[in-house]
Design a protein around this motif. Structure first.
Motif, PDB file in Angstrom:
ATOM      1  N   LEU A   1       0.848  -1.191   0.000  1.00 14.72           N
ATOM      2  CA  LEU A   1       0.000   0.000   0.000  1.00 14.72           C
ATOM      3  C   LEU A   1       0.885   1.243   0.000  1.00 14.72           C
ATOM      4  CD1 LEU A   1      -2.682   1.545   0.350  1.00 14.72           C
ATOM      5  CD2 LEU A   1      -2.562   1.041   2.800  1.00 14.72           C
ATOM      6  N   VAL A   2       0.858   1.983  -1.113  1.00 17.57           N
ATOM      7  CA  VAL A   2       1.679   3.191  -1.244  1.00 17.57           C
ATOM      8  C   VAL A   2       0.727   4.391  -1.225  1.00 17.57           C
ATOM      9  CG1 VAL A   2       3.544   4.302  -2.526  1.00 17.57           C
ATOM     10  CG2 VAL A   2       3.173   1.831  -2.767  1.00 17.57           C
ATOM     11  N   GLU A   3       0.609   5.018  -0.077  1.00 14.84           N
ATOM     12  CA  GLU A   3      -0.387   6.081   0.138  1.00 14.84           C
ATOM     13  C   GLU A   3       0.132   7.032   1.205  1.00 14.84           C
ATOM     14  OE1 GLU A   3      -2.884   8.632   0.197  1.00 14.84           O
ATOM     15  OE2 GLU A   3      -3.773   7.030  -1.034  1.00 14.84           O
ATOM     16  N   ASP A   4       0.219   8.338   0.875  1.00 16.79           N
ATOM     17  CA  ASP A   4       0.783   9.285   1.838  1.00 16.79           C
ATOM     18  C   ASP A   4      -0.262   9.897   2.763  1.00 16.79           C
ATOM     19  OD1 ASP A   4      -0.317  10.781  -0.300  1.00 16.79           O
ATOM     20  OD2 ASP A   4       0.921  12.505   0.213  1.00 16.79           O
ATOM     21  N   ASP A   5      -1.534   9.689   2.491  1.00 17.99           N
ATOM     22  CA  ASP A   5      -2.591  10.149   3.393  1.00 17.99           C
ATOM     23  C   ASP A   5      -2.666   9.158   4.557  1.00 17.99           C
ATOM     24  OD1 ASP A   5      -5.123  10.416   4.703  1.00 17.99           O
ATOM     25  OD2 ASP A   5      -5.929  11.460   2.959  1.00 17.99           O
ATOM     26  N   LEU A   6      -2.162   9.544   5.705  1.00 19.61           N
ATOM     27  CA  LEU A   6      -2.041   8.614   6.832  1.00 19.61           C
ATOM     28  C   LEU A   6      -3.392   8.065   7.268  1.00 19.61           C
ATOM     29  CD1 LEU A   6       0.639  10.404   9.056  1.00 19.61           C
ATOM     30  CD2 LEU A   6       0.958   8.766   7.197  1.00 19.61           C
ATOM     31  N   SER A   7      -4.414   8.904   7.261  1.00 16.28           N
ATOM     32  CA  SER A   7      -5.742   8.465   7.678  1.00 16.28           C
ATOM     33  C   SER A   7      -6.304   7.428   6.717  1.00 16.28           C
ATOM     34  CB  SER A   7      -6.687   9.671   7.762  1.00 16.28           C
ATOM     35  OG  SER A   7      -7.995   9.255   8.097  1.00 16.28           O
ATOM     36  N   LEU A   8      -6.191   7.685   5.412  1.00 18.12           N
ATOM     37  CA  LEU A   8      -6.694   6.725   4.424  1.00 18.12           C
ATOM     38  C   LEU A   8      -5.886   5.435   4.461  1.00 18.12           C
ATOM     39  CD1 LEU A   8      -8.524   5.933   2.104  1.00 18.12           C
ATOM     40  CD2 LEU A   8      -6.962   7.129   0.544  1.00 18.12           C
TER      41      LEU A   8
ATOM     42  N   GLN B   1       2.618  -0.983   4.556  1.00 17.87           N
ATOM     43  CA  GLN B   1       2.333   0.424   4.304  1.00 17.87           C
ATOM     44  C   GLN B   1       3.626   1.210   4.076  1.00 17.87           C
ATOM     45  OE1 GLN B   1       0.075   0.328   8.165  1.00 17.87           O
ATOM     46  NE2 GLN B   1      -1.132   1.932   7.170  1.00 17.87           N
ATOM     47  N   VAL B   2       3.663   1.967   2.993  1.00 16.09           N
ATOM     48  CA  VAL B   2       4.739   2.941   2.778  1.00 16.09           C
ATOM     49  C   VAL B   2       4.081   4.250   2.342  1.00 16.09           C
ATOM     50  CG1 VAL B   2       6.484   1.207   2.232  1.00 16.09           C
ATOM     51  CG2 VAL B   2       5.140   2.211   0.389  1.00 16.09           C
ATOM     52  N   TYR B   3       4.824   5.349   2.469  1.00 17.01           N
ATOM     53  CA  TYR B   3       4.173   6.660   2.390  1.00 17.01           C
ATOM     54  C   TYR B   3       4.765   7.620   1.354  1.00 17.01           C
ATOM     55  CZ  TYR B   3       2.524   4.702   6.768  1.00 17.01           C
ATOM     56  OH  TYR B   3       1.986   3.857   7.714  1.00 17.01           O
ATOM     57  N   ASP B   4       5.716   7.148   0.548  1.00 16.12           N
ATOM     58  CA  ASP B   4       6.226   8.005  -0.528  1.00 16.12           C
ATOM     59  C   ASP B   4       6.634   7.134  -1.711  1.00 16.12           C
ATOM     60  OD1 ASP B   4       9.235   7.461  -0.593  1.00 16.12           O
ATOM     61  OD2 ASP B   4       9.008   8.047   1.502  1.00 16.12           O
ATOM     62  N   GLY B   5       6.843   7.782  -2.865  1.00 14.74           N
ATOM     63  CA  GLY B   5       7.095   7.049  -4.089  1.00 14.74           C
ATOM     64  C   GLY B   5       8.429   6.336  -4.129  1.00 14.74           C
TER      65      GLY B   5
ATOM     66  N   PRO C   1       4.739  12.118  -2.346  1.00 18.98           N
ATOM     67  CA  PRO C   1       5.999  12.866  -2.211  1.00 18.98           C
ATOM     68  C   PRO C   1       7.168  12.064  -2.778  1.00 18.98           C
ATOM     69  CG  PRO C   1       5.306  11.972  -0.081  1.00 18.98           C
ATOM     70  CD  PRO C   1       4.198  11.688  -1.050  1.00 18.98           C
ATOM     71  N   GLU C   2       8.247  12.751  -3.084  1.00 23.44           N
ATOM     72  CA  GLU C   2       9.497  12.166  -3.578  1.00 23.44           C
ATOM     73  C   GLU C   2       9.408  11.716  -5.049  1.00 23.44           C
ATOM     74  OE1 GLU C   2      12.014  12.569  -1.727  1.00 23.44           O
ATOM     75  OE2 GLU C   2      11.004  12.970   0.157  1.00 23.44           O
ATOM     76  N   LYS C   3       8.400  10.901  -5.360  1.00 21.55           N
ATOM     77  CA  LYS C   3       8.231  10.382  -6.718  1.00 21.55           C
ATOM     78  C   LYS C   3       6.753  10.073  -6.892  1.00 21.55           C
ATOM     79  CE  LYS C   3      11.434   7.501  -8.118  1.00 21.55           C
ATOM     80  NZ  LYS C   3      12.149   8.075  -9.283  1.00 21.55           N
TER      81      LYS C   3
END
Length: 225
Positions: free
Chosen positions: A9-16, A32-36, A58-60
């Motif tokens: 799961l690559v998603e930067d919206d922490l709540s989602l 879970q990871v939070y940037d490209g 973010p990042e990519k």
């Protein structure tokens, strides 16, 4: 938890991200990871059955991540999740290798249905109960194994390894990739454990079509034909 299915799961919206994680954790193991950049790194490992990819990262960004993955011949199914809903964005996503597209906001039940459809299409999820190869049948619910009408005791990672092989028929699986998938790349053990477990599996499932069609590729890995 059905650890047989692994989702990135690559998603930067922490709540989602948390909502999706909590909803899917009984169905799959979710990383879970939070940037490209981190998303691309994890995806390149080749140990996931499905990637849920946001575009505005973010990042990519997600388009860049997907494009690089496909250029590297990483064929893991990718479901894009994004607030971008224009036809041009969707067509671009499909053009560079997306398998499905879900516009935010979405219902979690629909997300799970689309995930299951993709997994079934790619042979990762035959049905809700099991997998089979010749006379070898696996029940994913209780992790039991039958060879014909005889029960065989595949313990822990032995079972996980047979599942992974069945899910990837005719695919060369390097030992390092098997190790990362089954034991985790941060495991305290070493990649030689793969050979030990393959030997155990061959003994427990000897004389089956599964073992007869399981080949060792010297200095590379294994393939179930």
């Amino acid at each position: 938890m059905d650890s047989m299915i692994k989702i990135l799961l690559v998603e930067d919206d922490l709540s989602l991200s948390k909502s999706v994680y909590d909803f899917l954790k009984s169905f799959a193991e979710v990383k879970q990871v939070y940037d490209g950049v981190e998303g691309l790194y994890e995806a390149e490992l080749g140990i996931y059955d499905l990637i849920l990819l946001d575009l505005m990262l973010p990042e990519k960004n997600g388009f860049e991540v997907l494009k690089e993955l496909r250029e590297q011949n990483v064929e893991t199914p990718v479901l894009i999740m994004t607030a971008k809903e224009s036809l041009d964005d969707k067509m671009h996503g499909f053009d560079i290798g997306a398998d499905d597209y879900l516009t935010k906001p979405f219902y979690l039940d629909e997300l799970k249905a689309r995930i299951q459809a993709l997994l079934k299409r790619t042979g990762k999820l035959e049905d809700s109960h099991g997998l089979s190869y010749g006379e070898v049948r696996l029940n994913l619910s209780n992790k039991s194994t039958m060879v014909g009408d005889k029960a065989v005791d595949l313990i822990g990672k032995e079972f996980d390894l047979v599942v992974y092989l069945m899910q990837n028929q005719n695919v060369i699986l390097p030992k390092e990739q098997i190790f990362d998938r089954i034991w985790g790349y941060d495991s305290d053990t070493t990649v030689t454990v793969v050979e030990v477990y393959m030997s155990k599996i061959r003994k427990k499932l000897k004389d089956t079509e599964f073992v007869n069609n399981l080949s060792t590729l010297r200095n590379v890995g294994y393939i179930l034909r």
